[in-house]
Design an enzyme around this catalytic site. Structure first.
Site, PDB file in Angstrom:
ATOM      1  N   HIS B 270      50.776  21.894   3.120  1.00 12.41           N
ATOM      2  CA  HIS B 270      51.681  21.314   2.299  1.00 12.41           C
ATOM      3  C   HIS B 270      50.554  20.775   0.993  1.00 12.41           C
ATOM      4  O   HIS B 270      49.513  20.337   1.136  1.00 12.41           O
ATOM      5  CB  HIS B 270      52.342  19.940   2.826  1.00 12.41           C
ATOM      6  CG  HIS B 270      51.516  19.048   3.422  1.00 12.41           C
ATOM      7  ND1 HIS B 270      51.042  17.867   2.575  1.00 12.41           N
ATOM      8  CD2 HIS B 270      51.084  18.724   4.545  1.00 12.41           C
ATOM      9  CE1 HIS B 270      50.252  17.033   3.417  1.00 12.41           C
ATOM     10  NE2 HIS B 270      50.280  17.521   4.656  1.00 12.41           N
ATOM     11  N   GLU B 316      55.687  17.030   1.993  1.00 11.72           N
ATOM     12  CA  GLU B 316      55.554  17.097   3.322  1.00 11.72           C
ATOM     13  C   GLU B 316      55.529  15.513   3.755  1.00 11.72           C
ATOM     14  O   GLU B 316      56.315  15.201   4.853  1.00 11.72           O
ATOM     15  CB  GLU B 316      54.476  17.800   3.897  1.00 11.72           C
ATOM     16  CG  GLU B 316      54.353  17.584   5.460  1.00 11.72           C
ATOM     17  CD  GLU B 316      53.561  16.741   6.378  1.00 11.72           C
ATOM     18  OE1 GLU B 316      53.617  16.739   7.308  1.00 11.72           O
ATOM     19  OE2 GLU B 316      53.011  16.024   5.547  1.00 11.72           O
ATOM     20  N   ASP B 342      47.557  22.169   8.830  1.00  7.53           N
ATOM     21  CA  ASP B 342      47.792  20.979   8.329  1.00  7.53           C
ATOM     22  C   ASP B 342      46.918  19.802   9.362  1.00  7.53           C
ATOM     23  O   ASP B 342      47.559  18.666   9.940  1.00  7.53           O
ATOM     24  CB  ASP B 342      49.033  20.606   8.352  1.00  7.53           C
ATOM     25  CG  ASP B 342      49.218  18.888   7.801  1.00  7.53           C
ATOM     26  OD1 ASP B 342      48.387  18.588   7.463  1.00  7.53           O
ATOM     27  OD2 ASP B 342      50.563  18.557   7.768  1.00  7.53           O
TER      28      ASP B 342
END
Lengths: 452, 452
Positions: B270, B316, B342
């Site tokens: 993200h 996100e 992530d």
């Protein structure tokens, strides 16, 4: 009866006489629990930081006098000291070009202000000594000293503060000599979570005073990377100023000696701090440790033949005025040893001895008695800034050397808060200092070769 | 000639076909140096944080489209997504009685403001679930949730974020249900140097919205100690508000498959972040890693039979709008595997597999090929928030699991800056993701027992 056998020529002096006191202090430790830490937290939470000239410092001084008297020490008192009052005021630093970004900063203690907003291009050096080499190329610039502090060396038990702090203490005057408008210093720490570290700068006489501030490690390397890409302009604002001198005081209290009252073993610390965090590590924890050490001696009625004097020095951080005033007033009294706890309150490890080989050997003989507290050695080293005038006079100086691996992570930063100190470490530091004080104040003297 | 021997019934499928690609990627790693890290630092320094609704986010999106096209990916594009715009505004918290003290705080993402200065007595709970138990006793109070996050468990490679973050996400609504005026949350981190950590809260429907902010670990324990001594009043000011919805975009780009172009292996991350630090750890580093992974495949002309699609999801952190929009637009396309990076850019360690035992077994067989990069295992686990809609659809999900021991020290804090990422770790993460993508997009399928 047969004559006593002659002592071995190189036998260590007997330290067995101190064993019972060591055992009593060790047993007492069990009963103390976290009371020292709770006193520290009380000061941290209800008074907070104690910058010279602040109400907090004076409140802490009053509290300490009352507290020491309540422990049964005698002559608990303030001894007046004039201290400089520097005020931080409002301050900020931000990048204004090529991007806009706030910098996390703290003005250095004693810095002059900026007289409004100061804007200039940033020039980066990686060591304070590089400023003179770059010379006039730095004129008109805000000079960033991006001098890195290597990580703590666990093997050698060594920090790299001594080398790195030069950027903070000398940077402003070095910058001024080449015509810089201001100096930014990478915070003197090896570890950061965007944490700025302040501390005193030293303006050289005859050199213009320019403003100086610390930025975080993160912001220093950001600025250095950015300058490598092209011109960067920073705006600095500091309304800092020194507003004059005000009254403060050293705190002094005693356990008068049993037989040699005029011989003094000094247990020192400094009660002032910087104006960020609550100053528990630097150095209220040291003060609580020496206060608690004296309290242990009183509670156990371990009154040694010499006087144990607790001194909480004022204004260590930005002037050593407390140290100078105490020395001026008491320098003629017979101090047999001066100790300072000003290296944080990590786990007990060692004491340093600022004396000669005989001093060190004599104290080393006692080292086994300290093992229950975690202290394993006496090592050569310094005593402490506040007691340094006595060491210069030739008095035996002793410094506190607990585990210092995290000390400079917190030093002079907003993260210097009481939660960083382990109650057990503090209690054991206090107990080991109590034993040290007892030994220094009780031991037969001299133990060195000279005859009594 | 004799017939081939029958395969062992439980033999692992051969992975030897992927060995040459692994070796080429490993050799390429040498030539890459720190270029990925330099791209990351460029974004960190010249764009900075990328909160939904900010100019920074849109600039980063534009940059990423251009960058991916420059690597030779095809169809590099923005795919429009509406995102909420929450702005922090001005904010502070301070103790006003019995002492005056500033608190280091960050409003929680999505919080409402205080509508002026809000003053109330502080009540302390040690777990979010304690709020309901204390009930009306908390009415009118500012509730501090002093919920501690245990240190990272190195043996189990486990953080305690999942449990502790409940205080941040649920605290405001739990507080509102009992009539609290506001909620303060101890920052969700096990390690602090007076470092506040923000992150999204979740307001329950039908429950009044009250303001909520994080305070540092240090200030949380200070408040808890102080309240134990007597009443403490805090003043909270937050002008935070959600100002509506604005245009943003996912970034999408492809390496079209050699033969099965309509089968997609998605490499996600993200691109948005919180508005503190520069968001390198969460999650621009993840984006740079997947961008670099794709770049490696292009440079080595390792074009697999299926399409490798890089997707940099927007929003996100406070809404998953990018994930939802991508799934709405592309959910009908055949995704054979979805990966998200992530979890920071610590040293490469493992990949997690959100699939069944057969999926895990099939990938485990490839694990030895990843050893040169530092990846030693495929383990059961989640994939990532942005790809979770596909995992819910039954698509094989894979997550990035580098060393996470410091991830939550930085997460959502001003200390999430690019200097925390090691250039070599980032390069090796990218290389291992390149190999993973190649294997997923090239491998014969199914390798599981079912017939092709």
């Amino acid at each position: 009866m047969p004559a006593d056998p002659a002592p071995e020529p190189d036998a260590e002096p007997s330290v067995a006489w101190a064993q019972p006191a060591a055992e009593r202090i060790e047993a007492h430790l069990e009963t103390m629990g976290d009371r020292a830490w709770r006193r520290l937290a009380f000061v941290a939470d209800t008074i907070g930081h104690r910058l010279s000239g602040s109400q907090g410092l004076e409140r802490a001084i009053d509290w300490a006098v009352t507290e020491l008297a309540s422990y049964g020490l005698e002559n608990a008192r303030r001894e007046k000291v004039k201290v400089p009052k520097w005020v931080r005021g409002r301050e900020y630093a931000r990048v204004v070009a090529p991007v806009e970004r706030e910098l996390v900063m703290l003005g250095l203690g004693g810095s002059v202000g900026t007289r409004g907003r100061l804007r200039a291009e940033v020039a980066v050096v990686s060591h304070v000594d590089e400023i003179a080499k770059r010379g006039k190329a730095l004129a008109g610039k805000i000079v960033l000293i991006d001098q890195a502090m290597p990580p703590y060396d666990h093997e050698q038990r060594k920090s790299f503060y001594g080398e790195t702090v030069q950027a903070r203490s000398r940077g402003a005057s070095e910058g001024a000599k080449v015509g810089a408008k201001a100096v930014l210093v990478r915070s003197v720490t090896a570890r950061s979570l965007r944490t700025p570290h302040t501390g005193a700068l030293r303006y050289e006489e005859g050199v213009p005073k320019i403003p100086a501030a610390a930025v975080t490690v993160e912001d220093a390397v950001f600025l250095a990377r950015s300058v490598a890409r092209g011109p960067v302009t920073v705006e600095l604002f500091m309304s800092a100023k020194t507003v004059g001198e005000v009254d403060s005081a050293n705190v002094v209290a005693e356990i008068p000696g049993r037989t040699r009252r005029d011989e003094i073993v000094l247990l020192g610390c400094h009660i002032d701090s910087w104006d960020v965090g609550d100053g528990s590590t630097d150095d209220m924890g040291g003060c609580i440790a020496v206060m608690e050490a004296a309290r242990i001696l009183v509670e156990l009625e371990l009154v040694p033949r010499r006087t144990v004097r607790v001194v909480l020095f004022t204004n260590e951080e930005n002037g050593l005025r407390g140290a100078k005033a105490y020395h001026a007033a008491h320098g003629q009294e017979r101090h047999v040893a001066v100790f300072e706890a000003d290296a944080g309150q990590g786990a007990p490890l060692a004491f340093s001895v600022a004396g000669d080989d005989a001093d060190l050997a004599a104290l080393e003989a006692y080292a086994p008695l300290f093992l229950p507290f975690g202290v394993t050695a006496f090592v050569p080293g310094g005593a402490g800034a506040d007691v340094s005038p006595f060491v210069a006079d030739g008095v035996l100086g002793i410094g506190h050397r607990p585990d210092g691996s995290h000390y400079f992570d917190l030093h002079h930063s907003p993260a210097d808060t009481v939660d960083k100190i382990d109650p057990d470490h503090l209690a054991r530091n206090a107990a080991s200092i109590a034993l040290l004080a007892y030994i220094l104040a009780e031991r037969p003297e001299p133990e060195a070769p000279a005859a009594e």
